[in-house]
Design a protein around this motif. Structure first.
Motif, mmCIF file in Angstrom:
data_model
loop_
_atom_site.group_PDB
_atom_site.id
_atom_site.type_symbol
_atom_site.label_atom_id
_atom_site.label_comp_id
_atom_site.label_asym_id
_atom_site.label_seq_id
_atom_site.Cartn_x
_atom_site.Cartn_y
_atom_site.Cartn_z
ATOM 1 N N GLY A 180 0.812 -1.141 0.079
ATOM 2 C CA GLY A 180 -0.063 -0.015 0.034
ATOM 3 C C GLY A 180 0.926 1.136 0.031
ATOM 4 N N ALA A 181 2.015 1.361 0.025
ATOM 5 C CA ALA A 181 2.927 2.267 -0.086
ATOM 6 C C ALA A 181 3.105 3.010 -1.173
ATOM 7 N N GLY A 182 2.657 2.355 -2.279
ATOM 8 C CA GLY A 182 2.770 2.970 -3.747
ATOM 9 C C GLY A 182 4.083 2.319 -4.523
ATOM 10 N N LYS A 183 4.530 1.477 -4.221
ATOM 11 C CA LYS A 183 5.816 0.946 -4.928
ATOM 12 C C LYS A 183 5.284 0.347 -6.282
ATOM 13 N N SER A 184 4.316 -0.541 -6.264
ATOM 14 C CA SER A 184 4.043 -1.190 -7.574
ATOM 15 C C SER A 184 3.266 -0.119 -8.275
ATOM 16 N N ILE A 185 2.589 0.847 -7.761
ATOM 17 C CA ILE A 185 1.961 1.894 -8.808
ATOM 18 C C ILE A 185 2.935 2.541 -9.512
ATOM 19 N N THR A 186 4.147 3.006 -8.692
ATOM 20 C CA THR A 186 5.201 3.694 -9.237
ATOM 21 C C THR A 186 5.709 2.762 -10.502
ATOM 22 N N GLY A 187 5.903 1.517 -10.343
ATOM 23 C CA GLY A 187 6.424 0.857 -11.683
ATOM 24 C C GLY A 187 5.539 0.889 -12.611
ATOM 25 N N PHE A 188 4.097 0.526 -12.393
ATOM 26 C CA PHE A 188 3.207 0.730 -13.617
ATOM 27 C C PHE A 188 3.316 1.803 -14.155
ATOM 28 N N ALA A 189 3.429 3.047 -13.364
ATOM 29 C CA ALA A 189 3.384 4.316 -13.967
ATOM 30 C C ALA A 189 4.628 4.675 -14.872
#
Length: 330
Positions: free
Chosen positions: A43-52
């Motif tokens: 939930g920290a935003g790690k994977s969202i960063t990768g996908f972005a």
């Protein structure tokens, strides 16, 4: 010039009742051949960063603002046709679960050969030779046989090696590895990480390693970003962050490592849980879980500031640093 330069990247999700922010003005650089870790809880935003970074965000997610400069090109403005040439060709991604990444109804050979031919003008024979070479690089035994097999016929460790081989097929400049060993046994995890490190060093490929494990980051990366609730709370050289963490959240992550606890003792945990995107607390998002939080922390959002060779977003650390500077000036 940096291979990758991210500035003020903000990602939002348009929900039915409200719009929530998943990434808040993320900024960082990655040099060619550099290895960067992105660490934090779920939930920290790690994977969202990768996908972005890959422009693979699905609706209702979208990049709201900021830039992603890849080799001098702002890919946030790139049309989808251009992104299809960049993905796989220049930037490759290794996902958490190889069984989701691999097509279950196609053989390994079909998937590797078609990937090559989609980006290169190659005969089927030449593409198959390149595929065999990459399988040998990732230490796959009997690669000729593996090309004829389906994903379900292979072990988890072997499937992950094949995913890494596919990421290297087109000689990318950057690999984004999102929790690449989550589903694997501990001994196999170590082998996969060592393999990934050697391949990146040998091919001078940049690496962004997304993980919750600071122990893995300490072995593979040169710099680290620590994320919490969609923000970078600490950034710097990996060795210095591990040896002298500045942010209370980073300290909590390190204290939670099993090797930090004596045999027979309870593992140390950070109290509480990561806030959900629809209910981010005012001020510092970590303040409800922080043992050092003061009234200021619960009221004002800390800005990231230079602290030695690292950058930290913490009122307490910045206040202590300012007091130290005042004492030195006396």
């Amino acid at each position: 010039m940096s291979l990758l330069s991210v500035r003020d990247l903000t990602v939002k999700f348009a929900m039915r009742s409200q719009t929530v922010t998943a990434l808040h003005q993320i900024s960082f650089d990655l040099a060619r051949g550099e290895r960067l870790g992105i660490v934090g809880e779920s939930g920290a935003g790690k994977s969202i960063t990768g996908f972005a970074l890959m422009k693979l965000l699905s609706a209702p997610g979208y990049i709201d603002s900021g830039t992603i400069q890849f080799d001098g090109t702002d890919i946030t403005q790139a049309p989808e046709a251009q992104m299809r040439q960049i993905r796989g060709n220049r930037i490759a991604m290794v996902f958490q679960d190889p069984m989701v990444t691999l097509n279950p109804v196609l053989t390994i050979g079909q998937q590797m050969v078609e990937t090559l031919r989609a980006h290169r003008k190659l005969s089927r024979r030449d593409a198959q030779e390149i595929a065999l070479t990459k399988l040998r690089e990732v230490q796959i035994a009997a690669p000729e046989l593996r090309l004829k097999q389906y994903p379900h016929e292979l072990s988890g460790g072997m499937r992950q090696r094949i995913i890494i081989a596919m990421a290297l097929l087109l000689d990318p400049d950057l690999i984004i590895a999102d929790e690449p060993t989550t589903a694997l046994d501990v001994t196999i995890q170590a082998d996969i990480m060592e393999l990934l490190l050697k391949l990146c060093q040998a091919n001078k490929v940049g690496l962004i390693l997304i993980t919750h494990d600071l122990g893995v980051v300490s072995q593979l990366t040169e710099r680290t970003l620590v994320m919490y609730a969609g923000r970078i709370v600490e950034a710097g050289k990996t060795r210095e962050i591990i040896n002298d963490p500045q942010h209370p959240y980073t300290q909590g992550l390190i204290n939670a490592l099993p090797q930090q606890t004596l045999p027979g003792q309870m593992l140390k945990q950070i109290p509480g849980a990561m806030p959900v995107l629809t209910d981010i607390p005012p001020g510092c998002p970590f303040s409800p879980r922080c043992a050092f939080a003061l009234a200021e922390c619960r009221r004002l959002l800390p800005q990231i500031m230079q602290q030695g060779s690292s950058e930290v977003a913490c009122h307490e650390v910045n206040r202590l640093h300012s007091d130290l500077l005042l004492e030195e000036g006396r």
